[in-house]
Design a protein around this motif. Structure first.
Motif, PDB file in Angstrom:
ATOM      1  N   CYS A  56       2.802  32.241   8.678  1.00  0.00           N
ATOM      2  CA  CYS A  56       4.238  32.490   8.768  1.00  0.00           C
ATOM      3  C   CYS A  56       4.861  31.609   9.849  1.00  0.00           C
ATOM      4  CB  CYS A  56       4.471  33.969   9.100  1.00  0.00           C
ATOM      5  SG  CYS A  56       6.203  34.445   9.230  1.00  0.00           S
ATOM      6  N   HIS A  77       0.217  38.519  10.211  1.00  0.00           N
ATOM      7  CA  HIS A  77       0.887  39.787   9.887  1.00  0.00           C
ATOM      8  C   HIS A  77       1.271  39.881   8.414  1.00  0.00           C
ATOM      9  CE1 HIS A  77       4.032  36.912  11.225  1.00  0.00           C
ATOM     10  NE2 HIS A  77       4.721  37.430  10.205  1.00  0.00           N
ATOM     11  N   GLU A  78       0.894  38.920   7.600  1.00  0.00           N
ATOM     12  CA  GLU A  78       1.206  38.961   6.170  1.00  0.00           C
ATOM     13  C   GLU A  78      -0.107  39.183   5.415  1.00  0.00           C
ATOM     14  OE1 GLU A  78       3.639  35.744   4.806  1.00  0.00           O
ATOM     15  OE2 GLU A  78       4.960  35.819   6.554  1.00  0.00           O
ATOM     16  N   PHE A 103       4.509  43.990   7.169  1.00  0.00           N
ATOM     17  CA  PHE A 103       4.174  43.460   8.496  1.00  0.00           C
ATOM     18  C   PHE A 103       4.592  44.399   9.601  1.00  0.00           C
ATOM     19  CE2 PHE A 103       8.557  41.867   8.496  1.00  0.00           C
ATOM     20  CZ  PHE A 103       8.918  41.926   9.825  1.00  0.00           C
ATOM     21  N   GLU A 119      11.217  49.072  11.040  1.00  0.00           N
ATOM     22  CA  GLU A 119      11.068  47.914  11.928  1.00  0.00           C
ATOM     23  C   GLU A 119      11.194  48.295  13.395  1.00  0.00           C
ATOM     24  OE1 GLU A 119      15.614  47.933  11.534  1.00  0.00           O
ATOM     25  OE2 GLU A 119      13.842  48.845  10.593  1.00  0.00           O
ATOM     26  N   ALA A 132       3.944  44.871  14.979  1.00  0.00           N
ATOM     27  CA  ALA A 132       3.442  44.021  13.898  1.00  0.00           C
ATOM     28  C   ALA A 132       2.016  43.622  14.236  1.00  0.00           C
ATOM     29  CB  ALA A 132       4.311  42.773  13.729  1.00  0.00           C
ATOM     30  N   SER A 178       4.575  41.171   1.792  1.00  0.00           N
ATOM     31  CA  SER A 178       4.256  41.669   3.128  1.00  0.00           C
ATOM     32  C   SER A 178       5.304  41.262   4.165  1.00  0.00           C
ATOM     33  CB  SER A 178       2.873  41.182   3.563  1.00  0.00           C
ATOM     34  OG  SER A 178       2.822  39.770   3.540  1.00  0.00           O
ATOM     35  N   ASP A 179       6.044  40.164   3.890  1.00  0.00           N
ATOM     36  CA  ASP A 179       7.006  39.700   4.878  1.00  0.00           C
ATOM     37  C   ASP A 179       8.127  38.869   4.261  1.00  0.00           C
ATOM     38  OD1 ASP A 179       8.448  38.634   6.996  1.00  0.00           O
ATOM     39  OD2 ASP A 179       6.734  37.814   8.054  1.00  0.00           O
ATOM     40  N   THR A 183      11.978  39.890   3.825  1.00  0.00           N
ATOM     41  CA  THR A 183      12.770  39.386   4.947  1.00  0.00           C
ATOM     42  C   THR A 183      13.941  38.541   4.458  1.00  0.00           C
ATOM     43  OG1 THR A 183      10.961  39.500   6.547  1.00  0.00           O
ATOM     44  CG2 THR A 183      12.706  37.914   6.997  1.00  0.00           C
ATOM     45  N   GLN A 345      14.102  42.643  12.923  1.00  0.00           N
ATOM     46  CA  GLN A 345      13.089  42.536  11.883  1.00  0.00           C
ATOM     47  C   GLN A 345      13.556  43.217  10.601  1.00  0.00           C
ATOM     48  OE1 GLN A 345       9.310  44.195  13.021  1.00  0.00           O
ATOM     49  NE2 GLN A 345       9.377  43.345  15.081  1.00  0.00           N
ATOM     50  N   VAL A 348      10.470  46.282   5.933  1.00  0.00           N
ATOM     51  CA  VAL A 348       9.871  45.859   4.667  1.00  0.00           C
ATOM     52  C   VAL A 348       9.802  46.998   3.652  1.00  0.00           C
ATOM     53  CG1 VAL A 348       7.727  45.034   3.603  1.00  0.00           C
ATOM     54  CG2 VAL A 348       8.599  43.949   5.688  1.00  0.00           C
TER      55      VAL A 348
END
Length: 408
Positions: A56, A77-78, A103, A119, A132, A178-179, A183, A345, A348
């Motif tokens: 990422c 984190h993904e 994440f 988040e 995270a 995952s992110d 996002t 953040q 998710v």
């Protein structure tokens, strides 16, 4: 017990793939672990055999030495994986489930989690709200760029794919859940993107491309992506976006050439604190540049979604104020135009189930949009170097050989 290998930050500009501890159901001491988290019992956790784990842009900030991340931090984190073991407190997740991991680490119990603000969970990070995996100041939870990873509060956090074969056929798309896909989508939702909108997305990295794809999914009429990198801009044009090269002149003037007006309905900042200037200043770092441009090109009453990362500690910032996250933004301009700003953040879990359905039903092809490329875990250092040079790719690490990965 199986062995484990992971991607470890070794100081500015260096990562290595090394042997790391196999997960267990206790949070052990290590780089970045808050002392208050050491020894934390995790009967509610699950251990995953990692199917896919992505590099990422937020990881890249740390690897460039632009945060206070400690040496020895396991990154990542993904995470997408297969459950191989569960703690005694897990009721509904089962061994063999194929799952996506948000994440954000969240407990599902605090007032923020109950309000769908995962988040900023209050119970997983003693340093600040929110956490995270494998990230600086996020409580010390071990990263998932590894063969095996541990997920706390598994019943709450894990998103199970309903059919394994169907999921594996679309795994490069699903790993984006995952992110970066949520996002980018969150940036568009908070910016108010809807049917017929004109949208400016600053940044054509993976999150910016995910935001652009999300804007189209939400019904935007025109999506304009701005960047300095022609290869990444070409990637955006490949799925229907207009583009501007911000090094070639004022973004508002270039938007005017596309729309017949120098403003859009809404904007998304997918760049963050390592922003550069525009026009003649494009080769200079200017941390507030994207935020100021967004205010300049967004109509009065419009909203600006800011999923791009801004930090409270940047040792490599171009000035002393920026080193502690203080930026010279034209707040008066935004105030005078009644702009709304949305930061922080992405939560998710607010979006990933619906976005999973969009992927599984062929409503979006997010892996194509971000040019996902699977590479072996052992090639992670090369992936980081290529990404840092501006490659128009989203590198997906393949720790256990599920993806048929290729060398960088």
């Amino acid at each position: 017990m199986a062995g484990n290998r992971g991607v470890v930050y070794q100081g500015a500009g260096r990562v290595e793939v090394t042997d790391i501890a196999y997960p267990d159901f206790v949070l052990r001491d290590g780089p970045g672990v808050n002392p208050a988290n050491v020894g934390r019992q995790l009967p509610h956790a699950a251990i995953l055999k990692v199917v896919a784990t992505n590099i990422c842009g937020s990881d890249q900030h740390m690897v460039r030495g632009r945060t206070t991340a400690p040496q020895g931090l396991v990154l990542g984190h993904e995470i997408t994986g297969e459950v191989v073991e569960t703690g005694p407190g897990v009721e509904y997740v089962e061994v063999g489930d194929l799952v996506s991991v948000p994440f954000n680490i969240s407990c599902g119990r605090c007032v923020n989690c109950k309000a769908r603000r995962t988040e900023i969970c209050l119970n997983v990070n003693p340093d600040r709200p929110g956490s995270a995996y494998g990230y600086v100041d996020m409580g010390g939870w071990v990263g998932g760029q590894a063969q095996y990873a541990l997920v706390p509060y598994a019943d709450w956090n894990l998103l199970k794919f309903p059919d394994r074969d169907q999921a594996m056929a679309k795994i490069l798309d699903l790993t984006m859940l995952s992110d970066i896909f949520p996002t980018g989508y969150h940036g568009c939702v908070t910016a108010g993107v809807g049917v017929g909108s004109s949208v400016y997305v600053a940044g054509a990295g993976p999150v910016g491309l995910a935001a652009a794809a999300s804007a189209l999914l939400l019904g935007a009429a025109v999506v304009i992506v701005g960047d300095l990198n022609e290869e990444r801009l070409a990637q955006a044009r490949g799925f229907g976006c207009e583009t501007i090269n911000v090094a070639e002149g004022d973004p508002g003037d270039q938007i005017d050439q596309i729309l017949g007006a120098p403003v859009v309905d809404c904007a998304v900042d997918a760049v963050g604190f390592e922003a550069h200037g525009t026009g003649a200043d494009a080769d200079q770092e200017a941390p507030a540049s994207v935020l100021n441009t967004a205010m300049e090109v967004t109509k009065a009453g419009g909203s600006i979604g800011i999923p791009g990362l801004y930090v409270t500690g940047d040792p490599g910032a171009p000035d002393e104020a920026a080193k502690v996250g203080s930026l010279s933004i034209r707040f008066g301009l935004g105030w005078s135009r009644s702009h709304a700003f949305f930061t922080g953040q992405c939560p998710v879990m607010k979006y990933h189930r619906e976005l999973m359905a969009a992927i599984l039903n062929d409503r979006v092809h997010i892996a194509d949009a971000v040019n996902a490329v699977a590479i072996p875990l052992e090639n992670a250092p090369e992936g980081y170097r290529s990404f840092d040079k501006g490659a128009a790719s989203k590198y997906v690490l393949d720790p256990n050989g599920f993806l048929g990965s290729v060398a960088v």
